[in-house]
Design a protein around this motif. Structure first.
Motif, short mmCIF file in Angstrom:
data_model
loop_
_atom_site.label_atom_id
_atom_site.label_comp_id
_atom_site.label_asym_id
_atom_site.label_seq_id
_atom_site.Cartn_x
_atom_site.Cartn_y
_atom_site.Cartn_z
N ILE A 122 18.76 4.49 33.49
CA ILE A 122 19.63 3.59 32.73
C ILE A 122 20.18 4.23 31.48
N ASP A 123 19.97 5.53 31.31
CA ASP A 123 20.44 6.25 30.12
C ASP A 123 19.93 5.56 28.85
N CYS A 124 18.64 5.35 28.80
CA CYS A 124 17.99 4.66 27.69
C CYS A 124 18.07 5.49 26.41
N ALA A 125 18.32 4.80 25.30
CA ALA A 125 18.35 5.46 23.99
C ALA A 125 16.99 6.08 23.69
N PRO A 126 16.97 7.28 23.11
CA PRO A 126 15.70 7.96 22.83
C PRO A 126 14.74 7.12 21.98
N ALA A 127 15.24 6.42 20.99
CA ALA A 127 14.35 5.60 20.13
C ALA A 127 13.64 4.53 20.94
N LEU A 128 14.37 3.88 21.84
CA LEU A 128 13.76 2.84 22.68
C LEU A 128 12.83 3.46 23.71
N ALA A 129 13.25 4.56 24.33
CA ALA A 129 12.41 5.22 25.34
C ALA A 129 11.08 5.66 24.73
#
Length: 163
Positions: A122-129
């Motif tokens: 899902i191309d998750c943002a690094p901060a959220l991942a």
């Protein structure tokens, strides 16, 4: 002529979905609130609650995040990502038994679930991942298929009730 329902699905869902995984917390919450005002009983309300849960989670409001995530689970208990989203605030609130039960439900619904595959797909943002990924590992979800351990499903029932 668009109806309220089509407005929620066409304008609200895709934008809200992108915002929540891109770690744009405030806009995701705001679009979710708008969608619920336009169509409070929509069959896709679980996506609205999931967006709100991730937004609150990123903004360090784990109580609000857990409440929204439980509403997502209640709205669609067969959608594995609702449980993925729920795990973040539960771990933050140190409600580890509930988090492990949610992880077990993820594996029941999606036996090949892997943390990296979820975030990469899902191309998750690094901060959220980073933040959610740590919570998912704490709850026992596998990073890879080699780590997959099936947990007891006896504790899943309480997840279907609102916190």
């Amino acid at each position: 002529m668009p109806t309220a329902l089509s407005d929620v699905r066409i304008q609200g869902y895709p934008g809200r979905h992108v915002l929540m995984w891109a770690a744009e917390a405030e806009p995701a919450i705001a679009r979710g609130e708008r969608a619920l005002r336009l169509s409070p009983f929509d069959s896709w309300s679980f996506a609205v609650f999931g967006s709100q849960a991730l937004g609150h989670f990123l903004l360090e409001r784990p109580g609000e995040a857990a409440k929204a995530a439980y509403r997502a689970v209640q709205s669609n208990p067969g959608h594995s990502i609702n449980y993925v989203i729920l795990i973040g605030p539960l771990v933050t609130l140190r409600r580890f038994d509930e988090a492990k039960a949610a992880a077990a439900r993820v594996i029941e619904l999606q036996p090949n679930f892997r943390i990296s595959q979820q975030f990469g797909g899902i191309d998750c943002a690094p901060a959220l991942a980073t933040k959610l990924g740590a919570a998912l590992q704490t709850a026992g979800l596998p990073e890879s298929l080699a780590n997959l351990a099936y947990s007891s499903m006896s504790a899943v029932g309480p997840l279907l009730q609102l916190a």
